[in-house]
Write an enzyme that holds these catalytic residues in place. Structure first.
Site, PDB file in Angstrom:
ATOM      1  N   LYS A 168       0.865  -1.184   0.000  1.00 35.70           N
ATOM      2  CA  LYS A 168       0.000   0.000   0.000  1.00 35.70           C
ATOM      3  C   LYS A 168       0.902   1.235   0.000  1.00 35.70           C
ATOM      4  O   LYS A 168       1.734   1.397   0.886  1.00 35.70           O
ATOM      5  CB  LYS A 168      -0.896  -0.018   1.249  1.00 35.70           C
ATOM      6  CG  LYS A 168      -1.911   1.118   1.276  1.00 35.70           C
ATOM      7  CD  LYS A 168      -2.773   1.047   2.534  1.00 35.70           C
ATOM      8  CE  LYS A 168      -2.080   1.590   3.747  1.00 35.70           C
ATOM      9  NZ  LYS A 168      -1.751   3.028   3.729  1.00 35.70           N
TER      10      LYS A 168
ATOM     11  N   ASP B  82      -3.095   4.432  -1.688  1.00 34.44           N
ATOM     12  CA  ASP B  82      -3.838   4.953  -0.530  1.00 34.44           C
ATOM     13  C   ASP B  82      -3.705   6.477  -0.465  1.00 34.44           C
ATOM     14  O   ASP B  82      -2.950   7.017   0.339  1.00 34.44           O
ATOM     15  CB  ASP B  82      -3.309   4.309   0.761  1.00 34.44           C
ATOM     16  CG  ASP B  82      -4.129   4.740   1.965  1.00 34.44           C
ATOM     17  OD1 ASP B  82      -5.174   5.394   1.780  1.00 34.44           O
ATOM     18  OD2 ASP B  82      -3.718   4.413   3.090  1.00 34.44           O
TER      19      ASP B  82
ATOM     20  N   LYS C 201      -6.444   8.105  -0.003  1.00 41.91           N
ATOM     21  CA  LYS C 201      -7.692   8.376   0.737  1.00 41.91           C
ATOM     22  C   LYS C 201      -8.466   9.508   0.075  1.00 41.91           C
ATOM     23  O   LYS C 201      -8.684  10.575   0.655  1.00 41.91           O
ATOM     24  CB  LYS C 201      -7.419   8.687   2.203  1.00 41.91           C
ATOM     25  CG  LYS C 201      -6.969   7.474   2.983  1.00 41.91           C
ATOM     26  CD  LYS C 201      -7.017   7.666   4.474  1.00 41.91           C
ATOM     27  CE  LYS C 201      -6.399   6.475   5.179  1.00 41.91           C
ATOM     28  NZ  LYS C 201      -4.959   6.320   4.877  1.00 41.91           N
TER      29      LYS C 201
ATOM     30  N   ASP D 168     -13.233  13.670  -2.455  1.00 43.58           N
ATOM     31  CA  ASP D 168     -13.452  14.850  -3.295  1.00 43.58           C
ATOM     32  C   ASP D 168     -14.773  14.721  -4.064  1.00 43.58           C
ATOM     33  O   ASP D 168     -15.489  13.723  -3.912  1.00 43.58           O
ATOM     34  CB  ASP D 168     -12.258  15.009  -4.256  1.00 43.58           C
ATOM     35  CG  ASP D 168     -11.934  16.472  -4.531  1.00 43.58           C
ATOM     36  OD1 ASP D 168     -12.878  17.261  -4.710  1.00 43.58           O
ATOM     37  OD2 ASP D 168     -10.741  16.817  -4.569  1.00 43.58           O
ATOM     38  N   ILE D 169     -15.047  15.709  -4.894  1.00 47.50           N
ATOM     39  CA  ILE D 169     -16.256  15.641  -5.720  1.00 47.50           C
ATOM     40  C   ILE D 169     -16.106  14.456  -6.686  1.00 47.50           C
ATOM     41  O   ILE D 169     -14.973  14.020  -6.978  1.00 47.50           O
ATOM     42  CB  ILE D 169     -16.475  16.959  -6.504  1.00 47.50           C
ATOM     43  CG1 ILE D 169     -15.260  17.290  -7.379  1.00 47.50           C
ATOM     44  CG2 ILE D 169     -16.779  18.109  -5.543  1.00 47.50           C
ATOM     45  CD1 ILE D 169     -15.495  18.449  -8.337  1.00 47.50           C
TER      46      ILE D 169
ATOM     47  N   VAL E 243      -2.372  -2.434  13.146  1.00 43.82           N
ATOM     48  CA  VAL E 243      -1.730  -3.540  13.872  1.00 43.82           C
ATOM     49  C   VAL E 243      -0.322  -3.122  14.292  1.00 43.82           C
ATOM     50  O   VAL E 243       0.402  -2.492  13.522  1.00 43.82           O
ATOM     51  CB  VAL E 243      -1.632  -4.797  12.963  1.00 43.82           C
ATOM     52  CG1 VAL E 243      -0.840  -5.908  13.632  1.00 43.82           C
ATOM     53  CG2 VAL E 243      -3.027  -5.271  12.580  1.00 43.82           C
TER      54      VAL E 243
ATOM     55  N   GLN F  77       0.307   1.056  16.161  1.00 43.86           N
ATOM     56  CA  GLN F  77      -0.869   1.792  16.667  1.00 43.86           C
ATOM     57  C   GLN F  77      -1.583   1.055  17.806  1.00 43.86           C
ATOM     58  O   GLN F  77      -2.574   1.541  18.346  1.00 43.86           O
ATOM     59  CB  GLN F  77      -1.867   2.068  15.543  1.00 43.86           C
ATOM     60  CG  GLN F  77      -1.346   3.021  14.479  1.00 43.86           C
ATOM     61  CD  GLN F  77      -2.424   3.348  13.442  1.00 43.86           C
ATOM     62  OE1 GLN F  77      -3.536   3.728  13.771  1.00 43.86           O
ATOM     63  NE2 GLN F  77      -2.069   3.211  12.174  1.00 43.86           N
TER      64      GLN F  77
HETATM   65  O1  3DU Z   1       0.556   2.327  11.735  1.00 44.34           O
HETATM   66  P1  3DU Z   1       1.297   1.682  10.609  1.00 44.34           P
HETATM   67  O2  3DU Z   1       2.688   2.165  10.396  1.00 44.34           O
HETATM   68  O3  3DU Z   1       1.195   0.180  10.649  1.00 44.34           O
HETATM   69  O4  3DU Z   1       0.561   2.137   9.244  1.00 44.34           O
HETATM   70  C1  3DU Z   1      -0.806   2.016   9.034  1.00 44.34           C
HETATM   71  C2  3DU Z   1      -1.132   2.393   7.615  1.00 44.34           C
HETATM   72  O5  3DU Z   1      -2.520   2.252   7.404  1.00 44.34           O
HETATM   73  C3  3DU Z   1      -0.780   3.816   7.229  1.00 44.34           C
HETATM   74  O6  3DU Z   1      -0.351   3.766   5.879  1.00 44.34           O
HETATM   75  C4  3DU Z   1      -2.075   4.572   7.309  1.00 44.34           C
HETATM   76  O7  3DU Z   1      -2.173   5.588   6.336  1.00 44.34           O
HETATM   77  C5  3DU Z   1      -3.100   3.479   6.983  1.00 44.34           C
HETATM   78  N1  3DU Z   1      -4.376   3.656   7.639  1.00 44.34           N
HETATM   79  C6  3DU Z   1      -4.484   3.731   8.985  1.00 44.34           C
HETATM   80  O8  3DU Z   1      -3.491   3.620   9.706  1.00 44.34           O
HETATM   81  C7  3DU Z   1      -5.754   3.900   9.559  1.00 44.34           C
HETATM   82  C8  3DU Z   1      -6.845   3.981   8.806  1.00 44.34           C
HETATM   83  O9  3DU Z   1      -8.006   4.115   9.366  1.00 44.34           O
HETATM   84  C9  3DU Z   1      -6.705   3.889   7.444  1.00 44.34           C
HETATM   85  C10 3DU Z   1      -5.452   3.720   6.889  1.00 44.34           C
END
Ligand code: 3DU
Length: 245
Positions: free
Chosen positions: A64, A92, A94, A97-98, A202, A205
């Site tokens: 991603k 990603d 995210k 937008d319109i 995972v 976080q």
């Molecule tokens: O915390 P990590 O380094 O494992 O990264 C999590 C990834 O997932 C990061 O690219 C972030 O943009 C994406 N992400 C979220 O962490 C939370 C969300 O709700 C959606 C995407």
């Protein structure tokens, strides 16, 4: 989880999910690497990325890439994607937008070689539909953010039912739901039972992969626990062993 599933009475054929399923079954993992940083750096070059992906490709099914990677790699992303046919690549950005801009951006990302794009669902069904149309033209997929993983995500997470309704209207059944909150994963799965759920959060976080899977997650998205570890290959391999045996 099914690459051909039924949402609101429509059967959805999803080439992205078919490709991902084939790769993940072959590699025996459902791990997506979030490549936002390498070590502590969010700035990296093409060679460095190739080297990392070459090392971890055995242990992950997809990559991603978000805006940090876009700022670092720009158009060379295309060459990177072309070099790793055994991985799916998810953009990603995210998108929020319109509809016209969601459609244009999605189209440009599919032209760059991405297999799927991530779009926020709160922007409404029309924006999701525009991304979905671009995906169908390109033979790719759309993943919609149904809920988020960080503690401040109260606004988006208190509107999950509404978000799922937009996804149903746009016939999108690939969703992001947070590993940091397994109850929300279960809620998303029961709201859209045929959906495929991608769960970030995972490790760094605080989310636990096994709990996310028990709650209904199909794929885990993991970034810094792998990319910031001294030994990314070992970190990815041990996560896979711990979760998928
Ligand atoms: O915390 P990590 O380094 O494992 O990264 C999590 C990834 O997932 C990061 O690219 C972030 O943009 C994406 N992400 C979220 O962490 C939370 C969300 O709700 C959606 C995407």
């Amino acid at each position: 989880m099914s690459p051909s599933s039924c949402v609101g009475g429509f059967t959805i054929q999803d080439p992205f999910l078919s490709k991902l399923r084939e790769i993940s079954e072959r590699k025996r993992n459902r791990l997506i690497l979030a490549l936002d940083s390498i070590g502590e750096r969010s700035s990296f070059g093409e060679e460095e990325v190739r080297e990392l992906l070459d090392k971890v490709r055995k242990h992950v099914s997809g990559i991603k890439l978000g805006l940090p990677a876009e700022i670092s790699l720009g158009k060379s992303t295309e060459r990177v994607i072309g070099s790793f046919p055994d991985l799916v690549f998810i953009a990603d950005w995210k998108l929020a937008d319109i509809p016209e801009v969601c459609g244009l951006t999605s189209r440009a990302l599919f032209e760059r070689g991405f297999d799927a794009v991530i779009v926020h669902s709160f922007v409404g069904a029309k924006s999701l539909e525009a991304a979905k149309r671009a995906a169908e033209e390109a033979g790719g997929g759309v993943i919609a953010v149904a809920a988020m993983s960080h503690p401040d995500a109260t606004l988006v997470n208190s509107n999950v039912d509404q978000n799922l309704m937009f996804c149903r209207m746009a016939r999108i059944n690939s969703l992001v739901a947070p590993a940091t909150n397994p109850k929300i994963i279960s809620k998303v799965k029961s709201g859209l039972p045929d959906s495929t759920i991608f769960s970030p959060g995972v490790g760094t976080q605080g989310g636990e992969g096994r709990e996310a899977i028990l709650a209904g997650a199909d794929y885990l998205i993991v970034g810094r626990s792998i990319t910031s570890s001294g030994d990314p290959v070992r970190s990815a391999a041990s996560l896979v062993t711990r979760i998928w045996g």
